[in-house]
Motif scaffolding. Structure first.
Motif, mmCIF file in Angstrom:
data_model
loop_
_atom_site.group_PDB
_atom_site.id
_atom_site.type_symbol
_atom_site.label_atom_id
_atom_site.label_comp_id
_atom_site.label_asym_id
_atom_site.label_seq_id
_atom_site.Cartn_x
_atom_site.Cartn_y
_atom_site.Cartn_z
ATOM 1 N N PRO A 70 1.091 -0.997 -0.028
ATOM 2 C CA PRO A 70 0.051 0.392 0.137
ATOM 3 C C PRO A 70 0.715 1.417 0.808
ATOM 4 N N PRO A 71 0.325 2.213 -0.525
ATOM 5 C CA PRO A 71 1.334 3.847 -0.561
ATOM 6 C C PRO A 71 1.237 4.292 0.434
ATOM 7 N N GLU A 72 0.706 4.526 1.891
ATOM 8 C CA GLU A 72 1.406 4.882 2.632
ATOM 9 C C GLU A 72 2.005 3.608 3.962
ATOM 10 N N ALA A 73 2.181 2.343 3.594
ATOM 11 C CA ALA A 73 3.105 1.965 4.266
ATOM 12 C C ALA A 73 4.496 2.491 4.013
ATOM 13 N N ILE A 99 2.877 0.790 9.425
ATOM 14 C CA ILE A 99 2.645 1.984 9.370
ATOM 15 C C ILE A 99 2.403 2.727 10.704
ATOM 16 N N ASP A 152 -1.320 5.821 14.868
ATOM 17 C CA ASP A 152 -2.137 6.653 14.726
ATOM 18 C C ASP A 152 -3.280 6.338 16.481
ATOM 19 N N PRO A 165 -0.701 -2.246 7.241
ATOM 20 C CA PRO A 165 -2.082 -2.613 7.310
ATOM 21 C C PRO A 165 -3.157 -3.107 7.106
#
Length: 290
Positions: A9-12, A18, A21, A88
């Protein structure tokens, strides 16, 4: 938490981690954790391995709300040098094994909805943290998990991931422990499930068979319902010893010439704690024919 066919995934990050949060969790999500925790906390004493309950205490997981990994990791690192990292979802096999080999346990950060309270396909933070992490505070089981990660790295090179996955499934996820007072649960897939915490010990349907590494690696498992066979270890120390002392490469080669065993198979050579009736599985198959 592993899959060899995934795209990052692009956010990882490169290792697929990740940020947890923690501040983003809603009151409803914290309430879901508390509901699940309280239900299992009432059920598990007398059923689960004492080391699991000890881990809950050491890590202070009874604190209300979804655990903050930063706080959890401070206590876990002090206990055994492990830490929990958020991902994720499922991660590639090689990365999963690398994390374990370096004492990092990957955990999903989402939590199930009220509609999913008793079943969801992908493991959530309750399964991953409540189910798995307490035993990572136990030094022997912590060493086993690291050894499994190193074994996974070798299995990738040898093309034997499917065989080794069965070891994880039948120990880390769905393992039983033999104790003087009777069988106990320790696998995260059981410990985090209200219904399977009862089924695994009390129902006459499944087989409960003494742990045998070669036999276990030949045995299929099911991912869609309760297990039809559970394997019973004698102790965490014995499980670790067998994992460290076994040369898996010759075992993998030997298993190449054998047929897989069906999930309900009982062999004459098995050390049988309980020969299951398989009534549950047959009834389910009758209700849901292929």
């Amino acid at each position: 938490m592993a899959d060899s066919t995934l795209a990052k995934p692009p956010e990882a990050a490169d290792d697929w981690t990740i940020p947890q949060d923690w501040a983003r969790y809603s009151d409803g999500e914290h309430a879901m954790w508390d509901q699940l925790f309280e239900r299992q906390a009432r059920l598990l004493p007398g059923r689960v391995a004492p080391a699991f309950l000890d881990g809950l205490d050491v890590l202070r997981l009874s604190k209300p709300g979804i655990p903050d990994f930063a706080e959890l990791n401070a206590r876990l690192m002090d206990a055994t040098g492990w830490q929990v990292v958020a991902v994720p979802g499922l991660v590639p096999d090689a990365l999963f094994f690398d994390h374990l080999a370096h004492r990092r346990f990957v955990a999903g950060r989402f939590i199930r909805t009220p509609e999913q309270i008793d079943y969801l396909e992908e493991p959530d933070i309750f399964h991953d943290v409540f189910g798995h992490v307490p035993l990572l505070a136990n030094p022997v089981f912590a060493d086993y998990m690291e050894a499994y990660g190193r074994g996974g790295q070798r299995a990738v090179e040898l093309g034997a991931i499917d065989r080794l996955a069965r070891l994880y499934w039948y120990t880390v996820e769905f393992g039983l422990l033999r104790a003087p007072e009777g069988l106990q649960i320790y696998g995260a897939g059981i410990v985090s499930s209200f219904s399977e915490s009862i089924f695994a010990l009390d129902d006459p349907s499944p087989n409960r068979i003494g742990f045998d590494l070669k036999r276990l690696m030949r045995t299929r498992y099911r991912i869609d319902d309760f297990q039809q066979t559970y394997f019973v270890i004698d102790s965490f120390e014995d499980l670790l010893r067998q994992t460290i002392e076994s040369d898996f490469a010759p075992l993998y080669r030997e298993l190449e010439g054998t047929d897989d065993l069906d999930v309900a198979t009982v062999l004459e050579s098995d050390r049988i704690d309980h020969r299951g009736t398989q009534d549950y599985a047959r009834a389910r198959a009758a209700r849901h024919p292929i």
